[in-house]
Design a protein around this motif. Structure first.
Motif, short mmCIF file in Angstrom:
data_model
loop_
_atom_site.label_atom_id
_atom_site.label_comp_id
_atom_site.label_asym_id
_atom_site.label_seq_id
_atom_site.Cartn_x
_atom_site.Cartn_y
_atom_site.Cartn_z
N LEU A 45 0.82 -1.21 0.00
CA LEU A 45 0.00 0.00 0.00
C LEU A 45 0.85 1.27 0.00
CD1 LEU A 45 -2.79 -1.00 2.56
CD2 LEU A 45 -2.97 -0.94 0.07
N SER A 46 1.84 1.34 0.86
CA SER A 46 2.66 2.56 0.95
C SER A 46 3.45 2.80 -0.32
CB SER A 46 3.61 2.47 2.15
OG SER A 46 2.88 2.43 3.36
N GLU A 47 3.97 1.73 -0.90
CA GLU A 47 4.71 1.86 -2.16
C GLU A 47 3.79 2.38 -3.26
OE1 GLU A 47 8.15 0.81 -4.79
OE2 GLU A 47 8.02 0.20 -2.69
N GLY A 48 2.60 1.79 -3.35
CA GLY A 48 1.65 2.24 -4.37
C GLY A 48 1.25 3.68 -4.17
N ARG A 49 1.02 4.05 -2.91
CA ARG A 49 0.64 5.44 -2.61
C ARG A 49 1.72 6.40 -3.09
NH1 ARG A 49 -2.62 7.68 1.59
NH2 ARG A 49 -2.78 9.91 1.14
N HIS A 50 2.96 6.04 -2.89
CA HIS A 50 4.08 6.89 -3.32
C HIS A 50 4.06 7.13 -4.83
CE1 HIS A 50 8.20 8.33 -3.85
NE2 HIS A 50 8.37 7.38 -4.75
N TRP A 51 4.00 6.05 -5.60
CA TRP A 51 4.07 6.19 -7.05
C TRP A 51 2.81 6.82 -7.64
CZ3 TRP A 51 8.66 6.20 -8.84
CH2 TRP A 51 9.65 5.38 -8.30
N LEU A 52 1.67 6.46 -7.14
CA LEU A 52 0.42 7.06 -7.63
C LEU A 52 0.38 8.55 -7.34
CD1 LEU A 52 -1.86 4.17 -6.42
CD2 LEU A 52 -1.71 4.91 -8.81
N GLY A 53 0.82 8.91 -6.13
CA GLY A 53 0.85 10.34 -5.78
C GLY A 53 1.77 11.12 -6.69
N ARG A 54 2.95 10.59 -6.97
CA ARG A 54 3.90 11.28 -7.85
C ARG A 54 3.36 11.38 -9.28
NH1 ARG A 54 9.91 9.22 -7.74
NH2 ARG A 54 9.92 10.80 -9.41
N ALA A 55 2.75 10.29 -9.74
CA ALA A 55 2.25 10.29 -11.12
C ALA A 55 1.11 11.28 -11.30
CB ALA A 55 1.79 8.88 -11.49
N LEU A 56 0.27 11.41 -10.30
CA LEU A 56 -0.87 12.32 -10.39
C LEU A 56 -0.50 13.76 -10.11
CD1 LEU A 56 -3.53 10.01 -8.73
CD2 LEU A 56 -3.63 10.91 -11.06
N ALA A 57 0.67 13.98 -9.53
CA ALA A 57 1.10 15.34 -9.22
C ALA A 57 1.46 16.12 -10.49
CB ALA A 57 2.29 15.33 -8.26
N VAL A 58 1.70 15.41 -11.57
CA VAL A 58 2.05 16.05 -12.85
C VAL A 58 0.76 16.46 -13.55
CG1 VAL A 58 3.21 15.77 -15.07
CG2 VAL A 58 4.10 14.62 -13.02
N ASP A 59 0.61 17.74 -13.85
CA ASP A 59 -0.59 18.24 -14.53
C ASP A 59 -0.71 17.60 -15.92
OD1 ASP A 59 -1.36 19.87 -12.47
OD2 ASP A 59 -0.22 21.60 -13.21
N SER A 60 -1.94 17.19 -16.23
CA SER A 60 -2.17 16.56 -17.53
C SER A 60 -3.66 16.47 -17.77
CB SER A 60 -1.56 15.15 -17.55
OG SER A 60 -2.19 14.34 -16.57
#
Length: 406
Positions: free
Chosen positions: A101-116
C-alpha cells in the motif's frame, strides 16, 4: 590552426561524439527496459484474474526493482507522465493484493502530481489511489481522489472509470460504518459492471464487500448467497485472492449462527491465502476473526495471543480495524470474553505474547488449529503457557457464539 593543434581537437570531438552515442544508447536501453516492464505489468494485471495469481504475485515482487526504475524514467522524462500513471494504475493488484500500500501510494501520488489532461490513465490512477487511501484509513485523500475520478468520468463519458470510482466510494462507506450507503453504492457499481461486461477480481471484491455490508446489517442469507456466487466464479476461474475475502465473510456468518467448526475451517483457509499473497489487510482481518472463533470455542488464552499478533500487524497498515465499530466488533467481543475467563492481568500477558510474535510465527500460530476444546491454563499472570498438548479438555464455552458483533 596548426596541425598539432587540430589533432587534440579532433580527439576531443571524437570523445564527445562517443559520449553522446553512449548516452543515446543508455537512453534507448532505458526506454526499452521500461517498455518491457510496462508490458509485463499489463500482462500480470490480466493474469491476476485466473489460476496464476500466486505466480503473478511472486513475479511482481521479483520485478519490483525494475518496475521502480520504469516508473522513475516515466516520471523524470518530460511528456511521459501518462505512461507513469498507466503503469502505477496497472499495478493496483500488487499495491493492494500483495501488501504494498505505501509503495503504491508513493508512485500514484507522484504520477498524479504532474498536470495533464483527464485521459484514461489519469482516471485509473485516481481510483486506484482512492482504493489505496481507503485501506490506509486516509479518508480525506480517498474522498478527494474518488470524487475527482467520478466527476471527470461523468464529464468525459468514461462509464468504466465511473463504476470503479463508485465501487471504491462504497468500500469507503463500508469501512466508515455507513452500511446503507455502502450497500447502495456497491449495488450501483455492480449494476454498472454487469452492463459494461466487466468481470475480474475487482468485480468479485465488489460482490464480497456488498456481502460484508449485508452481514453487518444482519441479512445473513443474502450475504451467504452472494459469497456462494463469488466462490463458484473463483472455482471456475482459479481466482484465489477475492475468494479469500468471501471466505472471511462466510466465516463471519457461520460464527454469527454459532457454527464454530465451519467458521474455523473457512477463516483458516482465508488466513492461508492472504499470507500467500502477503495481503496484510486480509490477513489481519482474518486473524481478528479467528481470535473470536477461538474464544467462542473455549480457549481465551490462545484468543488473546492471536489478538496481540493482530495488533502488531495493524501497525504496518493503518488505523486498527479502520476505526470501524463493525469491523472492530470481533475484537471487542473477543477481548470481553477472554477477560471474563482469564482476568485482565492474565489476558494482558497472553496478548503481550502475541504482540511479540514475528509475522511468520504469528501465521504459524494461527494455522496451528486446536486439537480440541481446552481449559484456561492455571498459571501466574503474564507467563507463557505450556504446550496445548499438556492441557486438559474443558466444558462448554461461556456465552453464545451467535451474539452479534458490533
Amino acid at each position: 590552426m596548426s596541425h598539432a593543434t587540430a589533432l587534440p581537437l579532433r580527439s576531443c570531438h571524437r570523445r564527445a561524439a562517443e559520449w553522446l552515442a553512449a548516452l543515446e544508447d543508455t537512453v534507448r536501453m532505458r526506454r526499452r527496459h521500461r517498455d518491457w516492464y510496462m508490458g509485463l505489468a499489463t500482462w500480470y494485471e490480466l493474469d491476476w484474474f485466473g489460476p496464476r495469481q500466486a505466480e503473478v504475485a511472486a513475479g511482481a515482487e521479483s520485478a519490483l526493482p525494475n518496475l521502480r526504475a520504469a516508473l522513475e524514467l516515466c516520471l523524470e522524462t518530460p511528456g511521459e507522465a501518462r505512461l507513469g500513471r498507466h503503469l502505477a494504475g496497472t499495478l493496483w493488484f500488487y499495491w493492494v493484493g500483495c501488501g504494498r500500500l505505501s509503495e503504491g501510494r508513493h508512485w500514484l501520488g507522484r504520477a498524479l502530481a504532474v498536470d495533464s489532461p483527464y485521459d484514461e490513465s489519469r482516471l485509473k490512477a485516481l481510483w486506484v489511489l482512492g482504493y489505496v487511501a481507503v485501506l490506509q484509513g486516509d479518508s480525506t485523500a480517498a474522498t478527494g481522489a474518488l470524487h475527482e475520478c467520478r466527476e471527470e468520468a461523468d464529464r468525459t463519458g468514461n462509464a468504466l472509470a465511473g463504476a470503479y470510482a463508485v465501487h471504491r466510494l462504497g468500500c469507503q462507506a463500508l469501512l466508515s460504518d455507513d452500511m446503507p450507503r455502502a450497500e447502495r453504492l456497491l449495488r450501483s457499481a455492480l449494476a454498472a459492471y454487469r452492463e459494461l461486461g466487466e468481470l475480474n477480481s475487482n468485480v468479485l471484491m465488489c460482490r464480497t464487500e456488498l456481502a460484508m455490508s449485508l452481514v453487518f446489517q444482519g441479512d445473513l442469507d443474502a450475504a451467504v448467497a452472494l459469497c456462494a456466487e463469488v466462490r463458484e466464479i473463483c472455482e471456475d476461474s482459479g481466482e484465489r485472492w477475492s475468494r479469500a475475502y468471501a471466505l472471511y465473510v462466510l466465516a463471519y456468518a457461520h460464527w454469527t449462527r454459532g457454527e464454530h467448526t465451519e467458521a474455523r475451517a473457512l477463516v483458516t483457509e482465508s488466513v492461508t491465502v492472504h499470507h500467500l499473497f502477503h495481503d496484510l489487510v486480509g490477513l489481519v482481518l482474518s486473524v481478528e476473526l479467528l481470535a473470536l472463533v477461538t474464544a467462542s470455542e473455549g480457549d481465551p488464552a490462545e484468543a488473546a495471543v492471536l489478538q496481540g499478533a493482530a495488533s502488531t500487524l495493524w501497525g504496518s497498515i493503518g488505523p486498527p480495524l479502520f476505526g470501524s465499530r463493525y469491523f472492530g466488533g470481533p475484537r471487542t467481543l473477543c477481548e470481553r470474553r477472554a477477560i471474563e475467563l482469564l482476568g485482565a492481568a492474565r489476558y494482558a500477558g497472553y496478548e503481550s505474547e502475541g504482540r511479540g510474535l514475528p509475522l511468520e510465527a504469528a501465521v504459524r500460530r494461527a494455522l496451528a488449529g486446536r486439537p480440541g476444546r481446552t481449559t484456561v491454563p492455571r498459571q501466574s499472570p503474564g507467563t507463557r503457557r505450556p504446550s496445548r498438548h499438556t492441557r486438559k479438555p474443558a466444558g462448554s464455552p461461556t456465552g453464545k457464539g451467535g451474539e452479534a458483533a458490533g
